[in-house]
Design an enzyme around this catalytic site. Structure first.
Site, PDB file in Angstrom:
ATOM      1  N   THR A 109     -11.539 -21.162   1.177  1.00 61.51           N
ATOM      2  CA  THR A 109     -10.596 -20.238   1.592  1.00 61.51           C
ATOM      3  C   THR A 109     -11.123 -18.875   2.166  1.00 61.51           C
ATOM      4  O   THR A 109     -10.357 -17.829   2.528  1.00 61.51           O
ATOM      5  CB  THR A 109      -9.856 -19.590   0.325  1.00 61.51           C
ATOM      6  OG1 THR A 109     -10.932 -19.186  -0.683  1.00 61.51           O
ATOM      7  CG2 THR A 109      -9.059 -20.655  -0.375  1.00 61.51           C
ATOM      8  N   SER A 149     -14.760  -8.125  -2.792  1.00 60.39           N
ATOM      9  CA  SER A 149     -13.925  -9.072  -2.002  1.00 60.39           C
ATOM     10  C   SER A 149     -14.596 -10.060  -1.284  1.00 60.39           C
ATOM     11  O   SER A 149     -15.668 -10.052  -1.034  1.00 60.39           O
ATOM     12  CB  SER A 149     -12.993  -8.240  -1.309  1.00 60.39           C
ATOM     13  OG  SER A 149     -13.545  -7.682  -0.068  1.00 60.39           O
ATOM     14  N   LYS A 150     -13.682 -11.093  -1.034  1.00 63.16           N
ATOM     15  CA  LYS A 150     -14.359 -12.026  -0.076  1.00 63.16           C
ATOM     16  C   LYS A 150     -14.783 -11.730   1.312  1.00 63.16           C
ATOM     17  O   LYS A 150     -15.800 -12.104   1.987  1.00 63.16           O
ATOM     18  CB  LYS A 150     -13.337 -13.246   0.212  1.00 63.16           C
ATOM     19  CG  LYS A 150     -13.302 -14.131  -1.017  1.00 63.16           C
ATOM     20  CD  LYS A 150     -13.317 -15.680  -0.702  1.00 63.16           C
ATOM     21  CE  LYS A 150     -13.616 -16.527  -2.050  1.00 63.16           C
ATOM     22  NZ  LYS A 150     -13.540 -17.806  -1.685  1.00 63.16           N
ATOM     23  N   ARG A 151     -14.017 -10.655   1.693  1.00 61.31           N
ATOM     24  CA  ARG A 151     -14.317  -9.898   2.927  1.00 61.31           C
ATOM     25  C   ARG A 151     -15.618  -9.360   2.972  1.00 61.31           C
ATOM     26  O   ARG A 151     -16.412  -9.139   3.855  1.00 61.31           O
ATOM     27  CB  ARG A 151     -13.336  -9.319   3.442  1.00 61.31           C
ATOM     28  CG  ARG A 151     -12.890  -9.563   4.765  1.00 61.31           C
ATOM     29  CD  ARG A 151     -11.882  -8.602   5.282  1.00 61.31           C
ATOM     30  NE  ARG A 151     -10.412  -8.937   4.866  1.00 61.31           N
ATOM     31  CZ  ARG A 151      -9.410  -8.243   5.060  1.00 61.31           C
ATOM     32  NH1 ARG A 151      -9.683  -7.267   5.919  1.00 61.31           N
ATOM     33  NH2 ARG A 151      -8.435  -8.559   4.371  1.00 61.31           N
TER      34      ARG A 151
END
Ligand code: GLU
Length: 309
Positions: free
Chosen positions: A15, A240-242
């Site tokens: 994701t 966060s993934k970002r």
């Protein structure tokens, strides 16, 4: 357990790109398995198709390869395994523990009373437990949870116990969009692959009792669990993934920075700085890390991860 009997795994969700947190999970699971002479399998958790980002699975695989984290055997893709999950669901239905639920998330949010479970989890109030409420169409399938606590011993965190009825209530095994739920899929996949050592981030610790409950119902043996400390953002908040993406797509020069990243993740896992420079090939760093791995030094509490030497 004989040394060679250990089978571990890493199960990323495509994701988003790998980030510092998932790098720690990849490396930690690799070390726990390889230091015992075991197998390290790779499963792509791409079951939640609406959340899958095209190209990310490839990006994750290439990143792992560049970092020298080579997996054993064939990759398992969850998105191709509906039949196996359907079989497990049938088994649960035959046990009489599954029921249709017609509640939407919004309805549950309105009715659910405190305490809420972890994160954005709501405790299902049991509205459809004894039959669909009048006027409701079946949406999801839920599993009836017991009043008794589920307890287990985590290899890092120690003894854990949870009363599912208080934390999540009857939980979803098949979602309203028809997709099988993560808990069911992961339990079935790990069992089928012979995984007996589950090493992953502590964000999944609170989900483990649900998975153990499913294993007990399905007659599946319980793997050894090790929940790794979580990498936080610099301010101690959720990563966060970002943030801190560890991937080719994010423009990181992994050929150059790979050693530094691996050494930073090893330090985070409480491992003595292996006697190899960050400029050494990833394979050399990993070999030293496997040889000197000290599972007892892995801390239970996380924090930010510094990639500075
Ligand atoms: N795919 C899950 C994640 O990336 C991990 C699942 C697991 O390790 O059981 O958070």
């Amino acid at each position: 357990m004989r040394q060679s009997d250990v089978t571990g795994r890493f199960a990323p969700s495509p994701t988003g790109p790998l980030h510092l947190g998932s790098l720690v999970a990849a490396l930690g699971s690799y070390l726990f398995a390889k230091s015992r002479g075991g197998q390290w399998l790779l499963r792509m958790d791409d079951l939640d198709t609406p959340r899958v980002v095209p190209g990310m699975a490839d990006d994750i695989l290439r990143t792992l390869e560049i970092l020298g984290l080579h997996w054993d055997g064939e990759i398992v893709w969850q998105s191709r395994r509906d039949e196996v999950y359907a079989e497990a669901l049938l088994k649960l239905e035959q046990l009489g523990v599954v029921y249709p639920c017609g509640c939407s998330r919004g309805e549950i949010a309105r009715i659910a009373t405190a305490p809420h479970g972890d994160g954005d989890e709501l405790v299902y109030p049991g509205t459809c437990r004894n039959g669909l409420a009048p006027g409701k169409e079946p949406r999801s399938l839920r599993i009836r949870v017991p009043e008794e606590e589920v307890s287990f011993r985590d290899g890092i965190v120690g003894p854990c116990r949870q009363k599912l009825a208080d934390v999540c209530g009857d939980f979803v095994v098949r979602r309203a969009d028809g997709l099988f739920a993560y808990h069911l899929a992961t339990v079935v996949d790990d069992a089928e692959a012979g995984v007996n050592q589950v090493v992953r981030g502590a964000d999944l610790l609170a989900s483990t009792p649900r998975q153990i409950y499913l294993q007990r119902l399905l007659g599946i043996g319980e793997p050894a669990y090790f929940h790794l400390p979580l990498v936080t953002g610099p301010d101690g908040g959720k990563l966060s993934k970002r943030d801190c993406a560890v991937s080719l797509a994010s423009g990181r020069d992994l050929g150059r920075d790979g050693g530094t990243l691996l050494l930073a993740a090893l330090r985070f896992l409480g491992q003595l700085f292996p006697d190899v420079p960050a400029s050494a090939p990833p394979a050399a760093i990993l070999a030293a890390a496997v040889a000197g791995f000290r599972p007892d030094a892995v801390p239970a509490i996380g924090g930010p991860l510094s990639t500075e030497p």
